[in-house]
Design an enzyme around this catalytic site. Structure first.
Site, PDB file in Angstrom:
ATOM      1  N   ILE A  52       0.709  -1.639  -0.173  1.00 25.51           N
ATOM      2  CA  ILE A  52       0.163  -0.376   0.078  1.00 25.51           C
ATOM      3  C   ILE A  52       1.021   1.392  -0.045  1.00 25.51           C
ATOM      4  CG2 ILE A  52      -1.454   1.130   0.717  1.00 25.51           C
ATOM      5  CD1 ILE A  52      -2.915  -1.175   2.584  1.00 25.51           C
ATOM      6  N   ASP A  62      11.167   2.964   5.455  1.00 21.50           N
ATOM      7  CA  ASP A  62      10.916   1.640   5.949  1.00 21.50           C
ATOM      8  C   ASP A  62      12.537   1.003   6.418  1.00 21.50           C
ATOM      9  OD1 ASP A  62       8.442  -0.307   4.458  1.00 21.50           O
ATOM     10  OD2 ASP A  62       9.713  -1.052   5.396  1.00 21.50           O
ATOM     11  N   ASP A  97      14.796   1.634  11.125  1.00 21.70           N
ATOM     12  CA  ASP A  97      13.631   0.796  11.785  1.00 21.70           C
ATOM     13  C   ASP A  97      13.131   1.342  12.715  1.00 21.70           C
ATOM     14  OD1 ASP A  97      11.957  -0.709  13.673  1.00 21.70           O
ATOM     15  OD2 ASP A  97      14.617  -1.863  14.115  1.00 21.70           O
ATOM     16  N   TYR A 110      -3.508  -7.403  16.785  1.00 18.90           N
ATOM     17  CA  TYR A 110      -3.673  -5.945  15.477  1.00 18.90           C
ATOM     18  C   TYR A 110      -4.919  -5.038  15.212  1.00 18.90           C
ATOM     19  CZ  TYR A 110      -3.739  -4.857  10.323  1.00 18.90           C
ATOM     20  OH  TYR A 110      -3.680  -3.999   9.161  1.00 18.90           O
TER      21      TYR A 110
HETATM   22  N1  LIG Z   1      -3.506  -6.059   3.215  1.00 19.65           N
HETATM   23  C1  LIG Z   1      -4.006  -5.954   3.670  1.00 19.65           C
HETATM   24  O1  LIG Z   1      -4.520  -6.122   3.578  1.00 19.65           O
HETATM   25  C2  LIG Z   1      -4.106  -4.353   4.490  1.00 19.65           C
HETATM   26  C3  LIG Z   1      -5.833  -4.157   5.638  1.00 19.65           C
HETATM   27  C4  LIG Z   1      -5.946  -3.277   6.254  1.00 19.65           C
HETATM   28  C5  LIG Z   1      -4.934  -2.426   7.075  1.00 19.65           C
HETATM   29  N2  LIG Z   1      -3.432  -2.692   6.221  1.00 19.65           N
HETATM   30  C6  LIG Z   1      -2.145  -1.389   6.789  1.00 19.65           C
HETATM   31  O2  LIG Z   1      -1.940  -1.273   5.305  1.00 19.65           O
HETATM   32  C7  LIG Z   1      -0.538  -0.737   6.038  1.00 19.65           C
HETATM   33  C8  LIG Z   1       0.334  -1.021   4.931  1.00 19.65           C
HETATM   34  O3  LIG Z   1       0.446  -2.670   4.800  1.00 19.65           O
HETATM   35  P1  LIG Z   1       0.142  -3.143   3.612  1.00 19.65           P
HETATM   36  O4  LIG Z   1      -0.517  -4.554   3.404  1.00 19.65           O
HETATM   37  O5  LIG Z   1       1.532  -2.256   2.495  1.00 19.65           O
HETATM   38  O6  LIG Z   1       1.553  -4.178   4.108  1.00 19.65           O
HETATM   39  P2  LIG Z   1       2.933  -4.369   3.553  1.00 19.65           P
HETATM   40  O7  LIG Z   1       3.317  -6.018   4.389  1.00 19.65           O
HETATM   41  O8  LIG Z   1       3.328  -4.761   2.258  1.00 19.65           O
HETATM   42  O9  LIG Z   1       3.604  -3.052   3.964  1.00 19.65           O
HETATM   43  C9  LIG Z   1       4.074  -3.029   5.539  1.00 19.65           C
HETATM   44  C10 LIG Z   1       5.603  -2.637   5.375  1.00 19.65           C
HETATM   45  O10 LIG Z   1       6.011  -2.053   6.733  1.00 19.65           O
HETATM   46  C11 LIG Z   1       7.282  -1.906   7.106  1.00 19.65           C
HETATM   47  N3  LIG Z   1       7.286  -2.900   7.992  1.00 19.65           N
HETATM   48  C12 LIG Z   1       7.851  -3.241   9.582  1.00 19.65           C
HETATM   49  N4  LIG Z   1       8.474  -3.401  10.312  1.00 19.65           N
HETATM   50  C13 LIG Z   1       9.227  -2.175   9.757  1.00 19.65           C
HETATM   51  C14 LIG Z   1      10.010  -1.769  11.626  1.00 19.65           C
HETATM   52  N5  LIG Z   1       9.964  -1.855  11.922  1.00 19.65           N
HETATM   53  N6  LIG Z   1      10.444  -0.381  10.695  1.00 19.65           N
HETATM   54  C15 LIG Z   1       9.550   0.693   9.844  1.00 19.65           C
HETATM   55  N7  LIG Z   1       9.199  -0.322   8.381  1.00 19.65           N
HETATM   56  C16 LIG Z   1       8.745  -1.145   8.909  1.00 19.65           C
HETATM   57  C17 LIG Z   1       7.453  -3.473   6.051  1.00 19.65           C
HETATM   58  O11 LIG Z   1       9.080  -3.651   5.542  1.00 19.65           O
HETATM   59  C18 LIG Z   1       6.446  -3.097   5.009  1.00 19.65           C
HETATM   60  O12 LIG Z   1       6.677  -2.547   3.489  1.00 19.65           O
HETATM   61  C19 LIG Z   1      -0.869  -1.627   7.666  1.00 19.65           C
HETATM   62  O13 LIG Z   1      -0.764  -0.183   8.533  1.00 19.65           O
HETATM   63  C20 LIG Z   1      -1.256  -2.307   7.766  1.00 19.65           C
HETATM   64  O14 LIG Z   1      -1.699  -2.926   8.602  1.00 19.65           O
HETATM   65  C21 LIG Z   1      -3.412  -3.428   5.088  1.00 19.65           C
END
Ligand SMILES: NC(=O)c1ccc[n+]([C@@H]2O[C@H](COP(=O)([O-])OP(=O)(O)OC[C@H]3O[C@@H](n4cnc5c(N)ncnc54)[C@H](O)[C@@H]3O)[C@@H](O)[C@H]2O)c1
Length: 248
Positions: A20, A39, A61, A153
């Site tokens: 996202i 990231d 981080d 979560y």
């Molecule tokens: N994919 C879904 O179904 C979904 C649904 C609802 C909400 N979301 C929310 O959308 C947002 C983006 O999720 P996504 O689907 O793109 O997931 P994703 O796993 O593709 O991306 C999440 C990113 O967070 C980074 N990250 C994790 N720990 C970290 C840290 N300690 N420091 C810095 N970066 C860190 C990861 O490296 C990753 O690039 C999140 O908040 C997620 O909870 C996603």
């Protein structure tokens, strides 16, 4: 998809280079913004920055207050200010409450909620005196619904919603809006392994009135709207972008 937004010259900070975060970064860059991405994952960062002069990355981080403060300080130096902040980092770990160890609770809280507070506070300290700003947090339908095996979560996403509302109230008079976009299940690395388990995808699809799971591109319009000048009078809201998942 045709771009309808104009972010020419806007300075945008996006925390999260995942599915996202990367889609939002591309959409903001296409609409004319200079984007800095944060990231912990260098490979994801490289991919997001590849071939786009207006997108740069800072590998960091975000699970400590000091790291978040330093990342925002550096972002202000690199961008010259922050007009838009999008929080799109997140992790999940699906298991029943009784099988959830302390370290899982603490890790999800640190990545999903603590970083939202630390980054949001540091960004607010830049936007409030500037008299302008747009903050968008990625929440989730899990912040509203009681999905089993989602306790940490869901708690962090409910926490993000409330954090967002209080920031919105405190900063409204300063021209800073704070909102959240709440996706349903979206096809990214966060959900990939779970969705590939037998029967899971089909059973989740039946819960979505639109008949499909989300794609990262489904979130870019909602996020860019809330980040735009057109949303100046919208603050403290959770915008569900979930194909109707929360209707049923
Ligand atoms: N994919 C879904 O179904 C979904 C649904 C609802 C909400 N979301 C929310 O959308 C947002 C983006 O999720 P996504 O689907 O793109 O997931 P994703 O796993 O593709 O991306 C999440 C990113 O967070 C980074 N990250 C994790 N720990 C970290 C840290 N300690 N420091 C810095 N970066 C860190 C990861 O490296 C990753 O690039 C999140 O908040 C997620 O909870 C996603």
């Amino acid at each position: 998809m045709r771009t309808t937004w104009d972010f020419t010259g806007a300075r945008a900070l996006v925390a999260g280079a995942g599915g996202i975060g990367a889609a939002v970064t591309s959409a903001l860059a296409e609409a004319g913004a200079n984007v800095l991405v944060l990231d912990v994952d260098e490979a994801k960062m490289d991919k997001v920055c590849q071939g786009a002069d207006s997108v740069n990355g800072l590998t960091t981080d975000l699970t400590s207050a000091d790291a978040c403060r330093a990342a925002v300080d550096r972002s202000v130096q690199l961008l010259g200010g922050i007009d838009v902040f999008v929080h799109a980092v997140g992790v999940n770990d699906r298991r029943p409450v009784l099988e959830t160890p302390d370290e899982v609770w603490e890790r999800l809280r640190a990545v999903n909620l603590d970083s939202a507070f630390w980054l949001g506070r540091a960004v607010g300290a830049v936007m409030v005196p500037a008299g302008h700003g747009r903050i968008v947090f990625l929440s989730s339908v899990s912040g509203l619904l009681a999905h089993k095996d989602h306790a940490p979560y869901a708690a962090t996403k409910g926490g993000v919603n409330q954090l967002m509302r209080v920031m919105a109230r405190e900063w409204a008079a300063s021209g800073v809006t704070v909102n959240a976009v709440a996706p349903g299940y979206t096809e990214t690395d966060l959900t990939r392994a779970y969705l590939s388990e037998p029967g899971i995808r089909a059973s989740l699809e039946t819960l979505v009135p639109a008949g499909r799971l989300g794609r990262p591109e489904d979130l870019t319009g909602p996020v860019l709207f809330l980040a735009s000048d057109q949303a100046a009078f919208v603050t403290g809201q959770v915008l569900y972008a979930d194909g109707g998942r929360t209707l049923v």
